[in-house]
Scaffold this motif. Structure first.
Motif, PDB file in Angstrom:
ATOM      1  N   ASP A 110      54.018  34.663  31.595  1.00 51.62           N
ATOM      2  CA  ASP A 110      53.948  33.419  31.499  1.00 51.62           C
ATOM      3  C   ASP A 110      53.472  32.356  32.278  1.00 51.62           C
ATOM      4  O   ASP A 110      53.061  31.307  32.142  1.00 51.62           O
ATOM      5  CB  ASP A 110      55.438  32.882  31.076  1.00 51.62           C
ATOM      6  N   ALA A 111      53.133  32.717  33.463  1.00 51.91           N
ATOM      7  CA  ALA A 111      52.307  32.136  34.395  1.00 51.91           C
ATOM      8  C   ALA A 111      50.769  31.648  34.063  1.00 51.91           C
ATOM      9  O   ALA A 111      50.099  30.930  34.582  1.00 51.91           O
ATOM     10  CB  ALA A 111      52.239  32.662  35.830  1.00 51.91           C
ATOM     11  N   VAL A 112      50.468  32.430  33.053  1.00 52.92           N
ATOM     12  CA  VAL A 112      48.911  32.298  32.530  1.00 52.92           C
ATOM     13  C   VAL A 112      48.883  30.687  32.095  1.00 52.92           C
ATOM     14  O   VAL A 112      48.000  29.883  32.097  1.00 52.92           O
ATOM     15  CB  VAL A 112      48.546  33.083  31.129  1.00 52.92           C
ATOM     16  N   LYS A 113      50.132  30.132  31.730  1.00 55.90           N
ATOM     17  CA  LYS A 113      50.168  28.702  31.200  1.00 55.90           C
ATOM     18  C   LYS A 113      49.822  27.568  32.532  1.00 55.90           C
ATOM     19  O   LYS A 113      49.660  26.810  32.130  1.00 55.90           O
ATOM     20  CB  LYS A 113      51.715  28.424  30.919  1.00 55.90           C
ATOM     21  N   LEU A 114      50.150  28.384  33.607  1.00 58.45           N
ATOM     22  CA  LEU A 114      49.841  27.201  34.845  1.00 58.45           C
ATOM     23  C   LEU A 114      48.234  27.125  34.807  1.00 58.45           C
ATOM     24  O   LEU A 114      48.009  25.861  35.218  1.00 58.45           O
ATOM     25  CB  LEU A 114      50.249  28.173  36.030  1.00 58.45           C
ATOM     26  N   ARG A 115      47.352  27.798  34.607  1.00 58.99           N
ATOM     27  CA  ARG A 115      45.902  27.568  34.601  1.00 58.99           C
ATOM     28  C   ARG A 115      45.226  28.441  33.815  1.00 58.99           C
ATOM     29  O   ARG A 115      44.635  29.329  34.063  1.00 58.99           O
ATOM     30  CB  ARG A 115      45.265  28.075  36.284  1.00 58.99           C
ATOM     31  N   PRO A 116      45.266  28.118  32.517  1.00 64.86           N
ATOM     32  CA  PRO A 116      44.722  28.827  31.381  1.00 64.86           C
ATOM     33  C   PRO A 116      43.211  28.866  31.623  1.00 64.86           C
ATOM     34  O   PRO A 116      42.581  29.854  31.066  1.00 64.86           O
ATOM     35  CB  PRO A 116      45.056  28.093  29.850  1.00 64.86           C
ATOM     36  N   ASP A 117      42.763  27.895  32.279  1.00 65.47           N
ATOM     37  CA  ASP A 117      41.324  27.915  32.390  1.00 65.47           C
ATOM     38  C   ASP A 117      40.956  28.660  33.420  1.00 65.47           C
ATOM     39  O   ASP A 117      39.663  29.040  33.330  1.00 65.47           O
ATOM     40  CB  ASP A 117      40.727  26.538  32.849  1.00 65.47           C
ATOM     41  N   LEU A 118      41.583  29.159  34.169  1.00 66.15           N
ATOM     42  CA  LEU A 118      41.232  30.249  35.312  1.00 66.15           C
ATOM     43  C   LEU A 118      41.721  31.636  34.842  1.00 66.15           C
ATOM     44  O   LEU A 118      41.220  32.845  35.258  1.00 66.15           O
ATOM     45  CB  LEU A 118      41.961  29.981  36.679  1.00 66.15           C
ATOM     46  N   ALA A 119      42.746  31.801  33.958  1.00 61.40           N
ATOM     47  CA  ALA A 119      43.076  33.321  33.618  1.00 61.40           C
ATOM     48  C   ALA A 119      42.149  33.864  32.772  1.00 61.40           C
ATOM     49  O   ALA A 119      41.505  33.484  31.989  1.00 61.40           O
ATOM     50  CB  ALA A 119      44.284  32.785  32.887  1.00 61.40           C
ATOM     51  N   GLY A 120      42.009  35.367  33.208  1.00 63.20           N
ATOM     52  CA  GLY A 120      41.378  36.095  32.470  1.00 63.20           C
ATOM     53  C   GLY A 120      39.917  35.947  32.596  1.00 63.20           C
ATOM     54  O   GLY A 120      39.007  36.280  31.722  1.00 63.20           O
ATOM     55  N   ARG A 121      39.330  35.290  33.689  1.00 63.24           N
ATOM     56  CA  ARG A 121      38.091  34.868  33.952  1.00 63.24           C
ATOM     57  C   ARG A 121      37.331  36.606  34.220  1.00 63.24           C
ATOM     58  O   ARG A 121      37.876  37.167  34.925  1.00 63.24           O
ATOM     59  CB  ARG A 121      37.755  34.032  35.097  1.00 63.24           C
TER      60      ARG A 121
END
Length: 121
Positions: A110-121
């Motif tokens: 759920d922490a992906v919600k904190l910075r979706p712009d950086l997650a999975g780069r």
């Protein structure tokens, strides 16, 4: 140059096993993605929300080979209304020649919600 590497994860339950497992997985991915060695580390801050208190998450870092002497501190995350529950955040300060855009921040669950712009780069 020192740079910060951000990481965050969540747990479903406030248990020692889940906190340590999720924190270890997060830190291992931060290390791997950024090519970090223990001697590259200046220090690590780990925060947890109020509902994560069964164990110090830093204990997970201490289980990694070579990380015995890395300075690490746990602290409580701010209790913000509508904030993400059961959350563990890591700020790893490293010595590196990488630029800001080259740092790979890691967000799990759920922490992906904190910075979706950086997650999975």
């Amino acid at each position: 140059m020192t740079r910060g590497i951000r990481g965050a994860t969540t747990v479903n339950k406030n248990t020692q096993e889940e906190i340590l497992e999720n924190t270890k997985n997060l830190i291992e991915e931060m290390i791997e993605n950024n090519g970090v060695q223990p001697d590259d580390i200046s220090h690590v801050f780990i925060s947890a929300t109020e509902d994560v208190n069964a164990v110090f998450p830093a204990k997970a870092l201490r289980s990694l080979e070579g990380w015995t002497y890395v300075p690490v501190m746990c602290m409580r995350e701010m209790d913000v209304q509508q904030g993400l529950a059961f959350c563990i955040r890591v700020m790893m300060v490293v010595n590196t020649s990488k630029g800001q855009k080259e740092i790979q921040h890691v967000f799990h669950k759920d922490a992906v919600k904190l910075r979706p712009d950086l997650a999975g780069r």
